[in-house]
Motif scaffolding. Structure first.
Motif, short mmCIF file in Angstrom:
data_model
loop_
_atom_site.label_atom_id
_atom_site.label_comp_id
_atom_site.label_asym_id
_atom_site.label_seq_id
_atom_site.Cartn_x
_atom_site.Cartn_y
_atom_site.Cartn_z
N THR A 1 0.83 -1.20 0.00
CA THR A 1 0.00 0.00 0.00
C THR A 1 0.86 1.25 0.00
OG1 THR A 1 -1.75 -1.16 1.19
CG2 THR A 1 -1.79 1.25 1.24
N VAL A 2 1.86 1.26 0.85
CA VAL A 2 2.76 2.42 0.92
C VAL A 2 3.44 2.66 -0.42
CG1 VAL A 2 4.82 3.38 2.04
CG2 VAL A 2 3.12 2.13 3.40
N ALA A 3 3.91 1.59 -1.05
CA ALA A 3 4.57 1.71 -2.34
C ALA A 3 3.62 2.27 -3.39
CB ALA A 3 5.12 0.36 -2.79
N ASP A 4 2.40 1.79 -3.42
CA ASP A 4 1.42 2.29 -4.37
C ASP A 4 1.17 3.78 -4.17
OD1 ASP A 4 0.94 -0.05 -5.76
OD2 ASP A 4 -0.80 -0.62 -4.57
N VAL A 5 0.95 4.18 -2.93
CA VAL A 5 0.59 5.56 -2.63
C VAL A 5 1.76 6.50 -2.91
CG1 VAL A 5 0.00 7.16 -0.76
CG2 VAL A 5 -1.23 4.99 -0.99
N VAL A 6 2.95 6.14 -2.45
CA VAL A 6 4.11 7.01 -2.63
C VAL A 6 4.43 7.17 -4.11
CG1 VAL A 6 6.61 7.17 -2.28
CG2 VAL A 6 5.11 6.61 -0.36
N SER A 7 4.37 6.10 -4.88
CA SER A 7 4.66 6.20 -6.31
C SER A 7 3.62 7.07 -7.01
CB SER A 7 4.74 4.82 -6.96
OG SER A 7 3.50 4.15 -6.89
N GLU A 8 2.37 7.00 -6.58
CA GLU A 8 1.32 7.81 -7.19
C GLU A 8 1.53 9.29 -6.85
OE1 GLU A 8 -2.34 7.78 -9.56
OE2 GLU A 8 -0.40 6.77 -9.43
N LEU A 9 1.92 9.59 -5.62
CA LEU A 9 2.22 10.98 -5.27
C LEU A 9 3.40 11.50 -6.07
CD1 LEU A 9 1.79 10.83 -1.37
CD2 LEU A 9 0.17 11.76 -3.04
N ALA A 10 4.41 10.67 -6.25
CA ALA A 10 5.57 11.08 -7.04
C ALA A 10 5.21 11.26 -8.51
CB ALA A 10 6.69 10.05 -6.90
N ARG A 11 4.20 10.54 -8.99
CA ARG A 11 3.73 10.78 -10.35
C ARG A 11 3.19 12.20 -10.49
NH1 ARG A 11 -1.04 10.23 -13.43
NH2 ARG A 11 -2.29 9.48 -11.66
N GLY A 12 2.59 12.69 -9.42
CA GLY A 12 2.12 14.07 -9.43
C GLY A 12 3.24 15.08 -9.28
N ASP A 13 4.15 14.80 -8.37
CA ASP A 13 5.31 15.68 -8.14
C ASP A 13 6.36 14.91 -7.38
OD1 ASP A 13 6.81 18.26 -7.86
OD2 ASP A 13 6.36 17.91 -5.75
N GLY A 14 7.58 14.88 -7.90
CA GLY A 14 8.64 14.08 -7.28
C GLY A 14 8.97 14.53 -5.88
N SER A 15 9.03 15.83 -5.66
CA SER A 15 9.38 16.33 -4.33
C SER A 15 8.32 15.98 -3.30
CB SER A 15 9.60 17.85 -4.37
OG SER A 15 10.76 18.18 -5.10
N THR A 16 7.06 16.03 -3.71
CA THR A 16 5.98 15.65 -2.80
C THR A 16 6.06 14.16 -2.47
OG1 THR A 16 4.55 17.38 -3.68
CG2 THR A 16 3.49 15.61 -2.46
N GLY A 17 6.30 13.35 -3.48
CA GLY A 17 6.44 11.92 -3.24
C GLY A 17 7.59 11.60 -2.31
N TRP A 18 8.72 12.28 -2.53
CA TRP A 18 9.89 12.04 -1.67
C TRP A 18 9.63 12.46 -0.23
CZ3 TRP A 18 14.23 9.32 -1.86
CH2 TRP A 18 15.21 9.58 -0.90
N THR A 19 9.04 13.62 -0.06
CA THR A 19 8.76 14.12 1.29
C THR A 19 7.78 13.19 2.00
OG1 THR A 19 9.11 16.39 0.52
CG2 THR A 19 8.01 16.12 2.63
N ALA A 20 6.75 12.75 1.31
CA ALA A 20 5.80 11.82 1.91
C ALA A 20 6.48 10.51 2.28
CB ALA A 20 4.64 11.56 0.95
N ALA A 21 7.43 10.07 1.46
CA ALA A 21 8.16 8.84 1.75
C ALA A 21 8.98 8.99 3.03
CB ALA A 21 9.07 8.47 0.58
N VAL A 22 9.67 10.12 3.16
CA VAL A 22 10.48 10.36 4.35
C VAL A 22 9.60 10.47 5.59
CG1 VAL A 22 12.00 12.04 5.48
CG2 VAL A 22 12.37 11.42 3.08
N TRP A 23 8.48 11.14 5.48
CA TRP A 23 7.57 11.22 6.62
C TRP A 23 7.05 9.85 7.01
CZ3 TRP A 23 4.60 16.09 4.48
CH2 TRP A 23 5.28 17.25 4.88
N ALA A 24 6.78 9.00 6.03
CA ALA A 24 6.29 7.65 6.32
C ALA A 24 7.36 6.82 7.04
CB ALA A 24 5.85 6.95 5.04
N ILE A 25 8.58 6.86 6.52
CA ILE A 25 9.67 6.10 7.14
C ILE A 25 9.92 6.58 8.57
CG2 ILE A 25 12.15 5.58 7.04
CD1 ILE A 25 11.87 5.93 3.95
N SER A 26 9.93 7.88 8.74
CA SER A 26 10.26 8.45 10.05
C SER A 26 9.15 8.23 11.07
CB SER A 26 10.55 9.95 9.90
OG SER A 26 11.59 10.16 8.97
N SER A 27 7.89 8.25 10.62
CA SER A 27 6.78 7.92 11.53
C SER A 27 6.89 6.48 11.99
CB SER A 27 5.44 8.15 10.82
OG SER A 27 5.26 9.52 10.52
N TRP A 28 7.24 5.60 11.06
CA TRP A 28 7.45 4.19 11.42
C TRP A 28 8.61 4.05 12.41
CZ3 TRP A 28 11.50 0.72 9.88
CH2 TRP A 28 11.23 -0.63 10.08
#
Length: 394
Positions: free
Chosen positions: A67-94
């Protein structure tokens, strides 16, 4: 009581897809201003996408890695920086979920949407003092830190015998100085500025020894029974950021085909680029590479989910393969974007044309120390040849 009925994979992916037009519209602003705008952060929050890797007892979703992979890749499809930031927030929350329960109470405080950034390079030194350490150092590439409340940082703890122990520390962003030095060729909107700790006291409760974290044998308290927390750190982090590269490759494909109708190939007889055999070869090659990138991301994600559900331990080769999947996904994504960018013509260099930004973003990702394709290939090859890995980050 927190709502523990987590949305399904398809529901969260649908929410991410709904945000793509907003991200595409804001992408030039995000790049120019070197951060995410408030409306984008608000949209991510309202969609619940910042809850994916937050423990359920705080209202989070503990979403599986697929699920995380699907969502992050879709956000990065919209904007790479947004996808990357969301990925870092996800990793760090975990990562925050690995700290003692009382610390998690302090961090999340009943708010599952709290933003936590993180750094894995131990570029600070903690000197032991009563009840904790006094920390000094600087962390570069601290993505999203100006829009985060907490930071999970790597450091080393000095011991009286002269040795140093790698540690993870959890620090409120309000206690760190921010150096606005993020002026880069790509991923500009990630706001990956530097942060500085100066004579900062960090209590023992907010310190974790790094080797057990990397080995997946840390103490978890209330999270001990969660399948999400059965996964080792590096495969989890690697798969999350690999999804960003995949999303950028998909963005490159979309950007190219949107401009294709009616385009000619200058100084040739082709009035329609879509009719040229070279276009057929290039696009087929690029899309094949995107498919290969998706294979590597989803293989790693599937292994994380399946092994966690089964309670299986990871072998050294499996850990190295997760790094291989990261490197291969990043490499194939870059290759695909490079092919499509090269076929986009001279007019694609204008800042209003998305492919040039997508190309710079994916190029920047390939230079990341963890994502660098050749480094990951070498690591996997060492393990295959019976050698010890030349890194602790596995």
């Amino acid at each position: 009581m927190p709502d523990t009925n987590a949305p399904s994979r398809q529901e969260l992916l649908g929410r991410a897809t709904d945000l793509v037009p907003l991200l595409q519209k804001n992408a030039p602003w995000i790049e120019e201003n070197r951060r995410l705008p408030d409306d984008v952060v608000g949209a991510l929050t309202d969609a619940g996408l910042l809850k994916m890797r937050v423990p359920r007892h705080y209202g989070g979703y503990e979403s599986p890695m697929r699920t995380v992979a699907d969502v992050v890749s879709e956000l990065a499809r919209g904007d790479g920086s947004t996808g990357w930031t969301a990925a870092v927030w996800a990793i760090s929350s975990w990562m925050a979920g690995m700290f003692p329960d009382a610390v998690q109470d302090e961090v999340f405080g009943g708010e599952a949407d709290v933003r936590i950034s993180g750094i894995l390079s131990p570029t600070a030194v903690g000197v032991p003092t009563e009840g904790g350490i006094v920390l000094n150092g600087k962390w570069a590439f601290n993505t999203g830190s100006r829009q985060s409340a907490w930071n999970t940082n790597a450091a080393v703890r000095a011991h009286p015998d002269g040795s140093f122990e790698p540690i993870m520390v959890l620090i409120p962003l309000s206690e760190l100085a921010v150096v606005d030095d993020w002026h880069t060729a790509g991923m500009r909107g990630s706001g990956s500025v530097s942060t500085v700790a100066q004579d900062l006291f960090v209590p023992d409760a907010r310190i974790l020894s790094m080797p057990p974290v990397l080995a997946g044998v840390h103490q978890l308290g209330r999270n001990a029974a969660s399948p999400v927390y059965q996964a080792p750190f590096m495969p989890t982090a690697c798969t999350t950021v690999a999804s960003v590269a995949l999303g950028l490759a998909r963005a490159g494909r979309e950007a190219f085909f949107e401009r294709l109708p009616g385009r000619k190939i200058s100084y040739t007889a082709y009035e329609n680029q879509a009719e040229a055999p070279i276009t057929h070869l290039t696009t087929a090659d690029a899309v094949t590479r995107i498919d290969e990138a998706e294979f590597h991301v989803m293989r790693a994600a599937g292994m994380l989910d399946d092994k966690a559900a089964a309670g299986e331990q990871w072998t050294l080769e499996e850990r190295a393969k997760a790094r291989l999947d990261l490197g291969a996904a990043t490499q194939r994504s870059k290759e695909a974007v490079d092919l499509l960018n090269s076929a986009s013509g001279g007019s694609s260099v204008y800042s209003t044309v998305p492919i040039q930004r997508i190309q710079r973003d994916v190029q920047t990702l390939t230079l990341h120390a963890i994502m660098h394709p050749a480094t990951n290939l070498e690591l996997y090859g060492r393990v295959l040849c019976g050698l010890e890995p030349n890194t602790h980050y596995i």
